[in-house]
Design a protein around this motif. Sequence first.
Motif, mmCIF file in Angstrom:
data_model
loop_
_atom_site.group_PDB
_atom_site.id
_atom_site.type_symbol
_atom_site.label_atom_id
_atom_site.label_comp_id
_atom_site.label_asym_id
_atom_site.label_seq_id
_atom_site.Cartn_x
_atom_site.Cartn_y
_atom_site.Cartn_z
ATOM 1 N N ARG A 87 3.243 1.459 -4.087
ATOM 2 C CA ARG A 87 4.314 1.267 -5.076
ATOM 3 C C ARG A 87 4.778 2.602 -5.635
ATOM 4 N NH1 ARG A 87 3.219 -3.809 -8.927
ATOM 5 N NH2 ARG A 87 3.790 -5.370 -7.400
ATOM 6 N N ASP A 95 -7.223 -2.270 -6.587
ATOM 7 C CA ASP A 95 -5.799 -2.366 -6.259
ATOM 8 C C ASP A 95 -5.185 -1.023 -5.850
ATOM 9 O OD1 ASP A 95 -3.920 -4.238 -5.964
ATOM 10 O OD2 ASP A 95 -3.143 -4.148 -8.007
ATOM 11 N N ARG A 112 -2.179 -0.857 -3.221
ATOM 12 C CA ARG A 112 -0.907 -1.403 -3.720
ATOM 13 C C ARG A 112 -0.291 -0.444 -4.752
ATOM 14 N NH1 ARG A 112 1.014 -4.776 -7.582
ATOM 15 N NH2 ARG A 112 -1.039 -4.871 -8.538
ATOM 16 N N ARG A 113 -1.131 0.112 -5.627
ATOM 17 C CA ARG A 113 -0.613 1.058 -6.632
ATOM 18 C C ARG A 113 -0.027 2.290 -5.946
ATOM 19 N NH1 ARG A 113 -4.457 3.351 -9.558
ATOM 20 N NH2 ARG A 113 -6.315 2.334 -8.727
ATOM 21 N N ARG A 159 1.756 -8.222 1.327
ATOM 22 C CA ARG A 159 1.081 -8.973 0.254
ATOM 23 C C ARG A 159 -0.430 -8.839 0.333
ATOM 24 N NH1 ARG A 159 4.555 -13.977 -1.536
ATOM 25 N NH2 ARG A 159 6.451 -12.799 -1.674
ATOM 26 N N ASP A 168 4.639 -0.962 1.541
ATOM 27 C CA ASP A 168 4.862 -1.338 0.136
ATOM 28 C C ASP A 168 5.230 -2.810 -0.003
ATOM 29 O OD1 ASP A 168 7.203 -0.349 1.579
ATOM 30 O OD2 ASP A 168 8.330 -0.770 -0.249
#
Length: 379
Positions: free
Chosen positions: A276, A269, A272-273, A225, A222
């Motif tokens: 998160r 994305d 990353r989603r 980058r 998480d």
Amino acid sequence: MRSLAELHFVAGGHLLSQADRLQKETAYQPSRPYLEHQVRARVTALPNVRVLERCEATGLTASGTPSRVTGARIVRLTDGGSGEELLADLVIDATGRGSRTMRWLSGLGYPEPAEERVPVDVKYVTRQLRLAPGALGARRIFLIGAIPERPTALAMFPQEGDRHLLTLGGYRGHHPSPEPARFLEFVRTIAPPRVFAAIRDAEALNDPVTNRYASSLRRRYDRLRRFPAGLVVIGDAICSFNPLYGQGMTITALEATALRDCLPTGEADLARRFFRATAGLIELAWRMGYGNDIAVTASDGPPPPRPIRITNALADRLLAATTVDAVVAERFLELSGFLAPPTALLRPAMLTRVLAANVRLARRGHRLQPPAEESPLPC
Ligand SMILES: Cc1cc2nc3c(=O)[nH]c(=O)nc-3n(C[C@H](O)[C@H](O)[C@H](O)COP(=O)(O)OP(=O)(O)OC[C@H]3O[C@@H](n4cnc5c(N)ncnc54)[C@H](O)[C@@H]3O)c2cc1C
């Protein structure tokens, strides 16, 4: 299990209320093979699912700049180890704690996630038993958690086939032994007398099985980058929890539902989603286990940091309240099974119950964490 009356659960040294109240949720305790068999049967029945048996994933395939994952390299273990590439829109690494994605990412020029470890040095010894009918009375499930004064634990569940699964666990210096006489002696130090007698007189259905667990392990995907499109990581490959708390499968299942919820928005994305969406859940489970591990093993190391001491003190008041208030006990069970968020315990009505219960206990001169041998309440 439908009622607290069927449960003997000692958490943080506090025996949960055993009031005979029907619960909102029924709890089932299938064996792991039975559960996995059912899950597998449902998954393989899906029309668009094909299972490739006995294959090892050995790497990722990728293309483009920055590179995007386009599939996985696999080796078929059945036909002499021939390798091939499986193309995929999305690769999900569910290979557990030993996942090699970190290494593969670095091979593609991406950063590796940081790793956090909490050394626990827990040993498990598990055995299947057939108990004499009625040997346990009304109680069906026994969970006795570790406390600083006794860093050992016991869990016993009824399972299909008229069997009971008994697991003993202990932290460093307090490991259970698979040797039958020492196994039984370990049970005697932790189980209430009636449970000890039931186990002593039971028919053993297998030899004890041992499992050692060195550290809880969390990989901070998480926080990365840069991460390639076409790939996500799930389950123990992200975070492997101390098994004494039985959190791993629940968190993995909740991660799977989070992935399901992320997919309809498309692949933009996606990783990353997903990372998160699951980070908060993993953080909660991690802190619950970490806080307790630190409390139980505190005598082995430096004193716990202040925030952990405060959280543990509040948790102790909550657990004390579960001994006399069945509603608080139910909310605690929902929280520990991740059926309710921790905020459910912070509602004014719940805080009032916790406070009132602690006042009642203080008036009775309640003493925290009685030694296990005393086993003050009938089971
Ligand atoms: C002793 C013990 C007791 C536990 N008790 C509980 C409990 O009571 N409740 C609970 O919720 N959780 C418990 N857990 C945790 C739980 O087992 C894990 O959290 C859960 O299994 C994680 O699921 P997973 O699919 O991510 O990984 P895993 O279950 O580890 O599955 C990974 C799979 O990937 C396969 N694999 C690995 N590498 C490759 C490769 N390169 N190619 C192909 N396949 C590969 C493995 O063979 C395995 O089948 C316990 C764990 C231990 C060790």
